[in-house]
Each structure stands twice: as C-alpha cells, then as structure tokens.
Motif scaffolding. Structure first.
Motif, short mmCIF file in Angstrom:
data_model
loop_
_atom_site.label_atom_id
_atom_site.label_comp_id
_atom_site.label_asym_id
_atom_site.label_seq_id
_atom_site.Cartn_x
_atom_site.Cartn_y
_atom_site.Cartn_z
N THR A 41 9.12 4.27 -6.79
CA THR A 41 8.45 3.46 -5.79
C THR A 41 8.84 4.03 -4.42
OG1 THR A 41 8.53 1.49 -7.18
CG2 THR A 41 8.20 1.15 -4.82
N ILE A 42 7.85 4.51 -3.70
CA ILE A 42 8.10 5.13 -2.41
C ILE A 42 8.27 4.06 -1.33
CG2 ILE A 42 7.15 6.67 -0.66
CD1 ILE A 42 5.67 8.08 -2.97
N HIS A 43 7.37 3.06 -1.33
CA HIS A 43 7.42 2.02 -0.30
C HIS A 43 6.74 0.78 -0.83
CE1 HIS A 43 7.77 0.51 3.78
NE2 HIS A 43 6.49 0.18 3.76
N LYS A 44 7.18 -0.41 -0.36
CA LYS A 44 6.47 -1.63 -0.67
C LYS A 44 6.43 -2.50 0.58
CE LYS A 44 10.32 -4.04 -2.84
NZ LYS A 44 10.77 -4.75 -4.03
N TYR A 45 5.29 -3.12 0.79
CA TYR A 45 5.13 -3.97 1.96
C TYR A 45 4.26 -5.15 1.59
CZ TYR A 45 0.73 -1.35 2.36
OH TYR A 45 -0.48 -0.77 2.11
N ARG A 46 4.27 -6.18 2.44
CA ARG A 46 3.52 -7.39 2.16
C ARG A 46 2.69 -7.78 3.36
NH1 ARG A 46 6.07 -12.21 4.16
NH2 ARG A 46 7.98 -11.68 5.22
N GLU A 47 1.63 -8.52 3.09
CA GLU A 47 0.76 -9.02 4.14
C GLU A 47 1.07 -10.49 4.36
OE1 GLU A 47 -4.00 -9.51 5.09
OE2 GLU A 47 -3.33 -8.31 3.40
N THR A 48 1.27 -10.89 5.60
CA THR A 48 1.59 -12.28 5.90
C THR A 48 0.32 -13.13 5.92
OG1 THR A 48 1.38 -11.99 8.28
CG2 THR A 48 3.55 -11.57 7.32
N TYR A 49 0.52 -14.42 6.07
CA TYR A 49 -0.59 -15.36 6.14
C TYR A 49 -1.50 -15.06 7.32
CZ TYR A 49 -2.99 -19.83 6.55
OH TYR A 49 -3.95 -20.80 6.64
N TYR A 50 -0.92 -14.54 8.40
CA TYR A 50 -1.67 -14.26 9.62
C TYR A 50 -2.24 -12.84 9.65
CZ TYR A 50 0.67 -18.51 10.96
OH TYR A 50 1.13 -19.79 10.97
N GLY A 51 -2.07 -12.06 8.58
CA GLY A 51 -2.64 -10.73 8.51
C GLY A 51 -1.73 -9.61 8.98
N LYS A 52 -0.50 -9.93 9.37
CA LYS A 52 0.44 -8.89 9.80
C LYS A 52 1.05 -8.22 8.57
CE LYS A 52 1.80 -11.15 14.07
NZ LYS A 52 2.92 -11.70 14.84
N ILE A 53 1.44 -6.97 8.72
CA ILE A 53 2.06 -6.20 7.65
C ILE A 53 3.56 -6.17 7.90
CG2 ILE A 53 2.17 -3.96 6.52
CD1 ILE A 53 -0.49 -5.43 6.14
N LYS A 54 4.36 -6.58 6.87
CA LYS A 54 5.82 -6.58 7.00
C LYS A 54 6.44 -5.88 5.81
CE LYS A 54 6.58 -10.74 9.69
NZ LYS A 54 7.36 -11.97 9.77
N ASP A 55 7.65 -5.38 6.02
CA ASP A 55 8.41 -4.75 4.95
C ASP A 55 8.96 -5.83 4.02
OD1 ASP A 55 9.51 -2.70 3.56
OD2 ASP A 55 11.25 -2.47 4.85
N CYS A 56 9.11 -5.54 2.76
CA CYS A 56 9.56 -6.54 1.78
C CYS A 56 11.07 -6.79 1.86
CB CYS A 56 9.19 -6.12 0.37
SG CYS A 56 7.49 -6.49 -0.02
#
Length: 63
Positions: A41-56
């Motif tokens: 797994t190189i990278h994983k990230y998540r999308e918030t309720y407001y559409g912002k991208i954050k690191d897990c």
C-alpha cells in the motif's frame, strides 16, 4: 503485458475520531500490484463530509 501496476480502490469504512466519534467514510487505497496480486500500500486517504481530502493517520479504525 505489464508485470507491475498501480491501482486505486475506494471502500467505505468505519472510522473513529475523538471530535466526531464513529463515522462512515470513503477511504481510497493506492496499491502496487505484481501480476494482479497486491504487494504494497503506497498511500491511503479519505474524503471528509465536506469534500476535503485528508490523510488516514488523523483518525483510527473504529472499535
């Protein structure tokens, strides 16, 4: 035919943050595959309720 490929997969997971508690969020994994077998797994990230991208790393897996 390529031996090494990079694929992106999105799943819905339960996560836990101290401020919001438990939440369901879309988590995107970027993985390296060799002959269609996931190796790393190189990278994983998540999308918030407001559409912002954050690191897990900022949230934990739900208990």
């Amino acid at each position: 035919m390529r031996l090494i490929t990079v694929k992106r997969v999105t799943k819905v997971e339960k996560r836990f943050t101290p401020k919001m508690g438990e939440l369901l969020t879309k988590v995107t994994y970027i993985r390296k595959h060799i002959l269609s077998i996931p190796i790393q797994t190189i990278h994983k990230y998540r999308e918030t309720y407001y559409g912002k991208i954050k690191d897990c790393k900022s949230c934990e897996l739900a208990r």
